[in-house]
Design an enzyme around this catalytic site. Structure first.
Site, PDB file in Angstrom:
ATOM      1  CD  GLU A 181      26.186   9.758 -21.944  1.00 44.06           C
ATOM      2  OE1 GLU A 181      26.513   8.627 -22.330  1.00 44.06           O
ATOM      3  OE2 GLU A 181      26.989  10.658 -21.717  1.00 44.06           O
TER       4      GLU A 181
ATOM      5  CG  ASN B 252      16.238  -6.487  -0.053  1.00 41.32           C
ATOM      6  OD1 ASN B 252      15.362  -6.664  -0.889  1.00 41.32           O
ATOM      7  ND2 ASN B 252      16.006  -6.445   1.249  1.00 41.32           N
TER       8      ASN B 252
ATOM      9  N   GLY C 277       0.801  -1.202   0.000  1.00 42.41           N
ATOM     10  CA  GLY C 277       0.000   0.000   0.000  1.00 42.41           C
ATOM     11  C   GLY C 277       0.838   1.257   0.000  1.00 42.41           C
ATOM     12  CB  THR C 278       3.506   2.423   2.292  1.00 36.31           C
ATOM     13  OG1 THR C 278       2.733   1.971   3.373  1.00 36.31           O
ATOM     14  CG2 THR C 278       4.101   3.754   2.580  1.00 36.31           C
TER      15      THR C 278
ATOM     16  CG  ASN D 278       9.916 -10.171  -4.877  1.00 30.35           C
ATOM     17  OD1 ASN D 278      11.003  -9.617  -4.771  1.00 30.35           O
ATOM     18  ND2 ASN D 278       8.906  -9.906  -4.081  1.00 30.35           N
TER      19      ASN D 278
END
Lengths: 367, 446
Positions: free
Chosen positions: A266, A240, A151-152, A212
């Site tokens: 570029e 990550n 959501g965030t 993912n």
């Protein structure tokens, strides 16, 4: 200079890895014993500010490192992740005002993130962004990191994107959104992703989507140190790392010099032929993990690097452009001490001949 | 009479730095020092003095390059003006003549052009500084590449400004044509726009192509016996070697030194034909130099065959082609020969290059070519060096390629939004197409 805006839980975690890696990269360039050599120079200026914390005045480069502050804005509507950043060794990198937070979270709802929190925090956000931008003398790009499923990240993240477009239309906006995997644990993630994608198409200059699923694949194949977890949890740390490395390497040529420099602007210039067609597939070879004997991603010779870069195994998105699609343009950034121009030329010619189908009006679409 | 070099963009700066290095190196090599007699010595001294005066400001014991270094990114300029690097050289750049921007041009010709208009004041101010420190400036030498953003965009703007400021000086622009298979995706757009803008501001365009330089470098590296891939450094090396052989002082038949302008006047009979190419023999790697000797006649013969074959390298030539099968025609040729011996080349030149097939039909035989020589000093380490500058049809093929590729992209309106952001609209592109096509057509009609 570049400003990093990390939104939501996913964004914050990737962002942390990114800052960690950036510090390590610069640290490895400086000799650890001789304190005089630790200089805050032009390449660090891209992501960090040097502040004399006793007097609280910024130092221009080159100058010896005093206290580094990251050029970043961290946004989250839940307390958890930001609090853990403050407890971690990275807390000195950030000033209190760079955190924008709320308590209750966005409940995996794009509308709450975008409309409700957007309206509520619009002024705070624009103030903080302006503060960061004023501390740069030549701002080149905003790098936005967030996920698409939550959501965030998706809601507020895309709201910020629109805000940046409005406030700083001439500054490049590069977004690395993380798309949910097929068996994501958020049920409304498809809705969130679609709504957010529309915003990305409208306001971003360049989007490098990350999946993912493919990250898990790369980790499984290349990182021998992370064994498959039985409880079905994903190796988020390694995943990550991949994304953080991606962002770091994109800007490497604008920070460090070389025989053929590639500036950040570029990349969209060469790879984005039409304003709305700005979704790029990225891949990194070798996959950035600690080398171990079983790390099968270390290529055995120079030519293999190029072939691997185009293979779907190392892409951060699960697609097969070589078999299914047509290339519009392709760009390569090489960081190496040994690879030379002729190697690049030779490999590009080979790859074009055998594996890649380019769109007819851009047969030589290489950067 | 001095020349000022304008180094524009990353390529221009790297090449320009190398040019000055090579000039200094040439001034210091005296092959076979035992051969220098008294008359020789004074002549060589005059040569060195001439060369230093042309390219450097001298005072106390220091040499300051007559150059402007302009770029929109910090990195390359920082390398140039680096303290450590400067200490190793005998010459350095004047800090006042270095202009660096911060943001770069992002391979965008339009962005570079706009950066140029923003930087105009600074550039002209630095140019004026250089002009004040020279007695008489005859030639300005911009060096730029066509593919990028700064060299091409800002370079085009800078050359236009310089032309407005100094309408009577010669502008000899050295351009580097990018690889055919692409080093930048929008290079064809950038090249097209640059060429169309440059063509009416500059007096002459000295064309170098990356493809050819790469081949040449590969040949040299493979001959040198070291097994390593070629890099940009090698290619820059070759380019500067060729360029400096043209820029160093040379004398006419009567042994008086002549200006660069005089050479250029011989080469440019018509304002519409501005493309020059440079071919040099012998083509050897450094290691092979010590072991090779040549006769002038063989060098000239090789050169003529290179010309007939429309090639820059002396490898892979089709020796069976006769002069009437030549693949390129030229408008004017100039030969510069540098060596220690006192031979006269006229007979051999006449034998090979006095063919009317080589030249366009409206020339008279006396205007076919001019020969200049310097006989008291060799060029770098070469015992004999022959440079051949010609105003011929050879570069037209690459122009043609650029136009075709840009037209393909333009037809799809691809990448145009990047240029429109800086007010370069379709009309500018179309003008560019028209101009370059005219140039190609007029050369093909020779």
């Amino acid at each position: 200079q570049n400003i990093v805006v990390q939104v939501g839980q996913c964004g914050s975690q990737i962002g942390c890895r990114f800052w960690d890696l950036a510090l390590r990269e610069h640290a490895s360039l400086m000799s650890p014993t001789n304190a005089k050599k630790c200089i805050y120079d032009a390449s660090m200026n891209a992501f960090f500010r040097n502040i004399d914390s006793s007097k609280n005045t910024p130092l221009a480069y080159p100058s010896p490192i005093h206290t580094l502050k990251a050029r970043a804005v961290l946004v989250d509507m839940e307390e958890g992740v930001l609090r853990s950043i403050l407890a971690s060794p990275l807390r000195d990198l950030f000033e209190g005002e760079q955190f924008i937070r709320d308590v209750s979270g966005a409940g995996n709802n794009w509308a709450v993130g975008n409309r409700f929190y957007g309206g509520k925090y619009r002024n705070v956000l624009s103030e903080e962004i302006r503060r960061q931008a004023e501390q740069c003398d030549s701002l080149q790009s905003f790098m936005l990191i967030h996920s698409m499923g939550g959501g965030t990240g998706s809601g507020l993240g895309t709201f910020i994107l629109g805000l940046l477009d409005e406030m700083y239309p001439k500054v490049c906006r590069i977004v690395t959104p993380v798309y949910p995997s097929k068996d994501d644990d958020v049920i409304t993630s498809p809705y969130n992703s679609v709504l957010a994608t529309r915003e990305l198409t409208e306001h971003a200059d360049c989007v490098i989507p990350v999946d993912n699923d493919s990250l898990i694949d790369i980790v499984a194949r290349c990182d021998s140190s992370s064994k498959p977890k039985d409880d079905g949890r994903h190796p988020f740390d390694s995943m990550n790392t991949i994304v953080a490395n991606l962002i770091l390497n994109l800007t490497s040529s604008s920070r460090f010099d070389g025989p053929l420099n590639v500036d950040l602007s570029e990349i969209p210039m060469n790879l984005v032929p039409y304003p709305r067609i700005h979704y790029l597939i990225s891949s990194q070879v070798p996959a950035p993990f600690k080398t171990s004997a079983a790390n099968s991603s270390i290529p055995r010779n120079t030519n293999q690097i190029f072939r691997d870069a185009l293979s779907p195994h190392y892409q951060t998105l699960r697609v097969r452009p070589q078999t299914d699609g047509v290339y519009i343009a392709c760009g390569m950034i090489l960081r190496s001490k040994t690879i030379q121009m002729s190697d690049i030329r030779r490999n590009i010619d080979m790859l074009k001949l055998k594996h890649m189908k380019f769109v007819k009006w851009n047969e030589d679409g290489w950067k | 009479m001095s020349c000022i070099v304008l180094q524009l963009g990353q390529c221009g700066n790297q090449v320009g730095q190398h040019v000055f290095d090579t000039l200094v190196e040439d001034n210091q090599t005296h092959v076979n020092a035992a051969k220098s007699t008294i008359t020789n010595r004074s002549s060589v001294d005059e040569y060195v003095r001439n060369s230093l005066d042309r390219f450097f400001i001298q005072y106390d014991n220091k040499l300051i390059a007559r150059a402007l270094a302009i770029d929109t990114e910090l990195k390359v300029i920082e390398q140039l003006t680096n303290e450590k690097a400067q200490a190793k050289r005998h010459w350095h750049y004047e800090k006042k003549c270095v202009f660096e921007g911060r943001l770069g041009s992002g391979n965008n010709w339009a962005c570079g052009y706009r950066n140029g208009s923003l930087a105009e004041e600074h550039i002209l101010e630095k140019l004026r500084w250089q002009l004040e420190h020279a007695d008489r400036v005859d030639t300005i030498l911009p060096i730029l590449s066509l593919a990028g953003g700064t060299g091409s965009g800002l370079g085009a703007y800078a050359v236009e400004c310089v032309r407005d400021e100094l309408p009577r000086s010669f502008l000899l622009t050295t351009i580097v044509v990018p690889y055919t298979s692409g080093e930048v995706v929008v290079q064809n757009y950038n090249s097209l726009l640059t060429l169309s803008h440059l063509y009416h501001s500059t007096d002459a365009l000295l064309v170098f192509e990356n493809d050819i330089l790469q081949q040449y470098a590969k040949k040299l590296v493979s001959c040198s016996g070291v097994d390593r891939p070629t890099n940009i450094h090698d290619m820059n090396n070759i380019l500067t070697r060729h360029l400096c052989s043209f820029l160093q002082p040379i004398a006419k038949k009567d042994h008086s030194f002549c200006d660069l302008n005089y050479l250029l006047e011989q080469l440019l009979p018509h304002t519409f034909y501005k493309l020059l190419t440079l071919r040099c023999v012998p083509q050897l790697s450094d290691q092979a130099l010590d072991f090779s000797t040549y006769k002038w006649s063989s060098l000239i013969k090789t050169l003529s065959q290179m010309y007939i074959n429309n090639s820059y390298l002396d490898e892979g030539l089709n020796w069976s082609l006769k002069p009437f099968q030549t693949r390129t025609k030229s408008l004017a040729n100039v030969f510069l020969s540098r060596s220690y011996d006192k031979e006269d080349l006229d007979n051999e030149l006449k034998q090979y290059f006095n063919q009317s097939d080589f030249y366009s039909s409206f020339l008279s035989p006396s205007n076919y070519y001019s020969a200049f020589q310097y006989r008291d000093k060799s060029y770098l380490n070469y015992e004999k060096y022959l440079s051949f500058v010609s105003n011929c049809q050879t570069p037209v093929a690459s122009l043609d390629r650029i136009v075709n590729k840009s037209w393909q992209l333009f037809g799809q309106k691809a990448y145009l939004h990047h240029y429109m952001k800086y007010d370069i609209d379709e009309q500018v592109f179309l003008n560019g197409f028209v101009q370059i096509e005219q140039v190609i057509k007029s050369y093909n009609q020779l």
